[in-house]
Design an enzyme around this catalytic site. Structure first.
Site, PDB file in Angstrom:
ATOM      1  N   LYS A   1       6.782  -3.784  -0.096  1.00 44.09           N
ATOM      2  CA  LYS A   1       6.116  -2.683  -0.805  1.00 44.09           C
ATOM      3  C   LYS A   1       6.524  -1.377  -0.149  1.00 44.09           C
ATOM      4  O   LYS A   1       6.370  -1.211   1.070  1.00 44.09           O
ATOM      5  CB  LYS A   1       4.594  -2.829  -0.732  1.00 44.09           C
ATOM      6  CG  LYS A   1       4.026  -3.783  -1.757  1.00 44.09           C
ATOM      7  CD  LYS A   1       2.516  -3.697  -1.787  1.00 44.09           C
ATOM      8  CE  LYS A   1       1.927  -4.685  -2.765  1.00 44.09           C
ATOM      9  NZ  LYS A   1       0.454  -4.703  -2.722  1.00 44.09           N
TER      10      LYS A   1
ATOM     11  N   GLU B   1      -6.171  -4.959   9.710  1.00 43.44           N
ATOM     12  CA  GLU B   1      -5.346  -5.815   8.842  1.00 43.44           C
ATOM     13  C   GLU B   1      -5.220  -7.226   9.428  1.00 43.44           C
ATOM     14  O   GLU B   1      -5.092  -8.198   8.692  1.00 43.44           O
ATOM     15  CB  GLU B   1      -3.951  -5.192   8.635  1.00 43.44           C
ATOM     16  CG  GLU B   1      -3.951  -3.776   8.042  1.00 43.44           C
ATOM     17  CD  GLU B   1      -4.142  -3.709   6.522  1.00 43.44           C
ATOM     18  OE1 GLU B   1      -4.579  -4.709   5.915  1.00 43.44           O
ATOM     19  OE2 GLU B   1      -3.868  -2.632   5.945  1.00 43.44           O
TER      20      GLU B   1
ATOM     21  N   LYS C   1       1.309 -13.444   5.823  1.00 43.79           N
ATOM     22  CA  LYS C   1       1.865 -12.488   4.858  1.00 43.79           C
ATOM     23  C   LYS C   1       3.125 -13.069   4.213  1.00 43.79           C
ATOM     24  O   LYS C   1       3.326 -12.952   2.994  1.00 43.79           O
ATOM     25  CB  LYS C   1       2.174 -11.153   5.540  1.00 43.79           C
ATOM     26  CG  LYS C   1       2.800 -10.158   4.585  1.00 43.79           C
ATOM     27  CD  LYS C   1       2.019  -8.921   4.376  1.00 43.79           C
ATOM     28  CE  LYS C   1       2.561  -8.094   3.225  1.00 43.79           C
ATOM     29  NZ  LYS C   1       2.278  -6.706   3.295  1.00 43.79           N
TER      30      LYS C   1
ATOM     31  N   GLU D   1       3.055  -9.365  -6.923  1.00 47.60           N
ATOM     32  CA  GLU D   1       1.602  -9.238  -7.053  1.00 47.60           C
ATOM     33  C   GLU D   1       1.104  -9.504  -8.472  1.00 47.60           C
ATOM     34  O   GLU D   1       0.375  -8.697  -9.055  1.00 47.60           O
ATOM     35  CB  GLU D   1       1.133  -7.854  -6.568  1.00 47.60           C
ATOM     36  CG  GLU D   1      -0.353  -7.846  -6.251  1.00 47.60           C
ATOM     37  CD  GLU D   1      -0.795  -6.600  -5.509  1.00 47.60           C
ATOM     38  OE1 GLU D   1      -0.220  -6.297  -4.453  1.00 47.60           O
ATOM     39  OE2 GLU D   1      -1.724  -5.947  -5.989  1.00 47.60           O
TER      40      GLU D   1
ATOM     41  N   ARG E   1      -1.035 -12.366  -4.256  1.00 43.81           N
ATOM     42  CA  ARG E   1      -0.723 -11.256  -3.336  1.00 43.81           C
ATOM     43  C   ARG E   1      -1.834 -10.201  -3.338  1.00 43.81           C
ATOM     44  O   ARG E   1      -2.060  -9.529  -2.327  1.00 43.81           O
ATOM     45  CB  ARG E   1       0.624 -10.613  -3.676  1.00 43.81           C
ATOM     46  CG  ARG E   1       0.990  -9.526  -2.680  1.00 43.81           C
ATOM     47  CD  ARG E   1       2.438  -9.136  -2.686  1.00 43.81           C
ATOM     48  NE  ARG E   1       2.653  -8.124  -1.662  1.00 43.81           N
ATOM     49  CZ  ARG E   1       3.828  -7.664  -1.286  1.00 43.81           C
ATOM     50  NH1 ARG E   1       4.914  -8.134  -1.826  1.00 43.81           N
ATOM     51  NH2 ARG E   1       3.912  -6.734  -0.346  1.00 43.81           N
TER      52      ARG E   1
ATOM     53  N   ASN F   1      -5.229  -7.249  -0.445  1.00 47.36           N
ATOM     54  CA  ASN F   1      -5.855  -5.930  -0.563  1.00 47.36           C
ATOM     55  C   ASN F   1      -7.359  -5.967  -0.345  1.00 47.36           C
ATOM     56  O   ASN F   1      -8.075  -5.080  -0.826  1.00 47.36           O
ATOM     57  CB  ASN F   1      -5.538  -5.324  -1.934  1.00 47.36           C
ATOM     58  CG  ASN F   1      -4.108  -4.845  -1.991  1.00 47.36           C
ATOM     59  OD1 ASN F   1      -3.623  -4.210  -1.058  1.00 47.36           O
ATOM     60  ND2 ASN F   1      -3.415  -5.157  -3.058  1.00 47.36           N
TER      61      ASN F   1
ATOM     62  N   HIS G   1      -9.212  -2.779   0.334  1.00 47.24           N
ATOM     63  CA  HIS G   1      -8.309  -1.657   0.095  1.00 47.24           C
ATOM     64  C   HIS G   1      -8.734  -0.777  -1.078  1.00 47.24           C
ATOM     65  O   HIS G   1      -8.446   0.417  -1.083  1.00 47.24           O
ATOM     66  CB  HIS G   1      -6.875  -2.155  -0.132  1.00 47.24           C
ATOM     67  CG  HIS G   1      -6.188  -2.603   1.133  1.00 47.24           C
ATOM     68  ND1 HIS G   1      -6.706  -3.570   1.975  1.00 47.24           N
ATOM     69  CD2 HIS G   1      -5.021  -2.209   1.715  1.00 47.24           C
ATOM     70  CE1 HIS G   1      -5.877  -3.760   2.991  1.00 47.24           C
ATOM     71  NE2 HIS G   1      -4.853  -2.940   2.861  1.00 47.24           N
TER      72      HIS G   1
ATOM     73  N   HIS H   1      -5.466   4.675   7.804  1.00 48.00           N
ATOM     74  CA  HIS H   1      -5.471   3.631   6.773  1.00 48.00           C
ATOM     75  C   HIS H   1      -6.309   2.422   7.230  1.00 48.00           C
ATOM     76  O   HIS H   1      -7.175   1.935   6.495  1.00 48.00           O
ATOM     77  CB  HIS H   1      -4.026   3.200   6.475  1.00 48.00           C
ATOM     78  CG  HIS H   1      -3.932   2.059   5.517  1.00 48.00           C
ATOM     79  ND1 HIS H   1      -4.226   2.181   4.174  1.00 48.00           N
ATOM     80  CD2 HIS H   1      -3.603   0.744   5.703  1.00 48.00           C
ATOM     81  CE1 HIS H   1      -4.069   1.009   3.581  1.00 48.00           C
ATOM     82  NE2 HIS H   1      -3.695   0.123   4.485  1.00 48.00           N
TER      83      HIS H   1
END
Ligand code: NAD
Ligand code: GLY
Length: 367
Positions: A140, A182, A224, A234, A238, A242, A245, A262
């Site tokens: 991404k 994360e 991942k 996605e 996938r 998130n 998020h 973030h």
């Protein structure tokens, strides 16, 4: 050194993880196609690692592109600086763009590589924990728009990801915590035993214990790679990556890019996803509190900004990339270790989640 693989057929690539990999040309040169290399980095990372990487690439024609540092610079103007540099130095279609830095650099350099002369070779050398466990893997790339986070971009896979765990030694503590958000995410969405391991090793991780850090990076990258291998673009699983998020991106955009890191916004957003999952009766309040406690122990904020009310969240969330046909899909937990992406929830539950009393929720954890 440990090597994992992102399995994407002929676009498969290795993720090398270990100490001192920045000085190992044999890990990089097989993935460089021509003699031209552009190292995209920023004003913070360049003084730390640019010279070493340039020395590792002895024999190549190396162009450093040093960008201003910060999420606030993840935009068109900064992206243009990469194209300016490549064109001024006459880089052709066989050039290799190397991202040396955190997720901001990785996302921008990757997007530039995807666009420059319709696509040139790309390598990720992530130097923050967040970029090592998440953003460097999976392809991404992109930039922010004033109206929404990561709204302009492309899927573009690197040829190799080189993770030198020693680079974390120079990382500020706040950035390490942001990366841990994360890491914790993987435990919550797909790996309950890893969550337990994180509970046992959180102090070691924050103390930069090399063994603990390496294991956390390997386990996160393996998760991942598995998810990206199954759903690169996605269309399904996938999206579970998130977790937190959708709420988190709303916080980042509303507060101004870079004000909340973030990972910090994802942490507060994860608390909101835990709360909503508990309100739906999918996880117990004890499970919700377990997640909140771990995020707190990682040094992360667990309460969304006071000034963000329901209308503010909804305005930002309505432009989320997970909105389909006007319905907002959210990543929620069916149980610890199992995430779902769903638009099948009562609006009142979302509303109650947005207006919940998070300071009180966190206070009761102290009791
Ligand atoms: P960042 O790139 O802003 O890096 C954080 C800070 O650390 C910066 O000031 C940077 O200059 C500095 N830094 C980097 N490496 C350092 C080192 N070794 N020592 C000292 N300082 C160092 O932030 P980040 O947390 O790495 O990444 C966040 C970005 O990643 C966000 O824009 C987010 O949207 C994006 N992201 C992308 C994906 C994806 O799949 N592409 C996934 C998650 C996050
Ligand atoms: N960080 C979310 C993803 O790569 O899909």
């Amino acid at each position: 050194m440990q090597t994992l693989k992102v399995d994407l057929g002929e676009r498969s690539y290795p993720i090398h993880i270990g100490e001192g990999l920045l000085d190992r040309p044999e890990l990089l040169t097989p993935h460089i196609v021509g003699r031209q290399v552009a190292i995209v980095t920023n004003t913070t990372v360049a003084p730390l690692y640019l010279e070493r990487l340039t020395a590792t690439l002895a024999g190549y024609n190396v162009l450093p592109v040093v960008l201003p540092d910060g999420e606030a610079f993840k935009n068109w103007e900064t992206l243009q600086l990469i194209f300016d540099g490549l064109l001024a130095a006459r880089h052709d279609r066989r050039t290799t763009v190397i991202a040396l830095g955190g997720g901001v650099i990785g996302d921008m350099a990757g997007f530039a590589a995807a666009c420059y002369q319709r696509g040139v070779n790309f390598i990720q050398i992530p130097t923050t924990l967040l970029s090592q466990v998440d953003s460097s893997v999976g392809g991404k790339t992109g930039i922010n728009h004033p109206l929404g986070k990561n709204m302009v971009g492309a899927f573009y896979q690197p040829a190799v990801v080189l993770i030198d765990t020693l680079s974390l030694r120079s990382l500020p503590e706040r950035e390490l915590s942001a990366g841990l958000a994360e890491v914790i995410k993987y435990g919550l969405i797909c790996d309950e035993p890893f969550l337990t391991w994180l509970e046992e090793h959180m102090d070691a991780l924050r103390g930069l214990d090399p063994q603990a850090l390496t294991l956390a990076i390997e386990r996160s990258c393996a998760a991942k790679a598995r998810v990206v291998g199954a759903d690169e673009r996605e269309s399904g699983v996938r999206a579970t990556l998130n977790l937190g998020h959708t709420f988190g991106h709303a916080i980042e955009t509303e507060m101004g890019y870079g004000v909340w890191l973030h990972g910090e916004a994802v942490a507060a957003g994860t608390v909101m996803a835990l709360e909503m999952s508990a309100r739906l009766g999918w996880i117990s309040s004890a499970d919700r509190d377990r997640g909140i406690r771990l995020l707190q122990r990682a040094g992360l904020p667990v309460v969304p900004p006071e000034q963000m009310d329901e209308a503010c969240f909804m305005a930002h969330m309505s432009v989320d990339k997970k909105v389909l046909d006007g319905r907002l899909r959210l990543v929620l937990l069916r149980r610890i270790g199992e995430a779902v992406v769903t638009d099948d929830y009562p609006q009142e539950v979302l509303k109650a989640t947005l207006v919940a009393d998070y300071p009180a929720l966190v206070d009761q954890l102290r009791g």
